[in-house]
Motif scaffolding. Structure first.
Motif, PDB file in Angstrom:
ATOM      1  N   UNK A   3      12.051  -9.559  -4.837  1.00 61.49           N
ATOM      2  CA  UNK A   3      11.042  -9.619  -5.882  1.00 61.49           C
ATOM      3  C   UNK A   3      11.605  -8.948  -7.139  1.00 61.49           C
ATOM      4  N   UNK A   4      11.821  -9.680  -8.230  1.00 64.46           N
ATOM      5  CA  UNK A   4      12.397  -9.070  -9.443  1.00 64.46           C
ATOM      6  C   UNK A   4      11.463  -8.046 -10.084  1.00 64.46           C
ATOM      7  N   UNK A   5      10.168  -8.195  -9.874  1.00 62.02           N
ATOM      8  CA  UNK A   5       9.217  -7.245 -10.452  1.00 62.02           C
ATOM      9  C   UNK A   5       9.386  -5.871  -9.809  1.00 62.02           C
ATOM     10  N   UNK A   6       9.557  -5.846  -8.480  1.00 59.78           N
ATOM     11  CA  UNK A   6       9.758  -4.578  -7.782  1.00 59.78           C
ATOM     12  C   UNK A   6      11.083  -3.945  -8.174  1.00 59.78           C
TER      13      UNK A   6
END
Length: 130
Positions: A3-6
């Motif tokens: 997950x790039x957001x995490x």
């Protein structure tokens, strides 16, 4: 798939922690980079060139401010931790039952502390057990 957001959040938090840990080295780096400007404009003793301060007074003042801010932050963290412990309702406080309903029985505990004083020489030098 990651997950790039995490990853972005983790990287941001890591950057904040590193900036907090590197406050003093960053102050020294800032001083070395802007030394000429600090000597010319921000130095307390810029009117007294015979003192050879060269902006060290400004650097000392900035370091003292950073340490004071860190101490204040540590104190606030400690106080907020204490307040959190006092106001924590997850651990309910149980009181003893009323005396009229309590059955009182003596309780005898058999406990030998491992921290009791002993004679180490007597433990080593004794006749063998048969």
């Amino acid at each position: 798939m990651k997950n790039p957001k995490k990853q972005w959040i983790a990287l941001s938090l890591l950057t904040l922690m590193l900036v907090k840990a590197w406050v003093l080295p960053l102050l020294y780096l800032d001083f070395e980079i802007r030394r000429d400007y600090i000597i010319a404009n921000l130095c307390v003793n810029r009117d007294k060139p015979m003192m050879h301060c060269d902006g060290k007074c400004y650097l000392a003042k900035r370091i003292a401010e950073a340490k004071e801010k860190e101490a204040r932050q540590a104190e606030n963290d400690y106080l907020s931790h204490l307040l959190y412990q006092v106001m924590d309702n997850s651990q309910a406080v149980y009181s003893a039952p009323p005396v009229a309903f309590a059955v009182r029985m003596p309780v005898n505990y058999q406990y030998k502390s491992p921290f009791a004083a002993r004679n180490a020489v007597a433990d080593i030098f004794h006749p063998p057990l048969v």
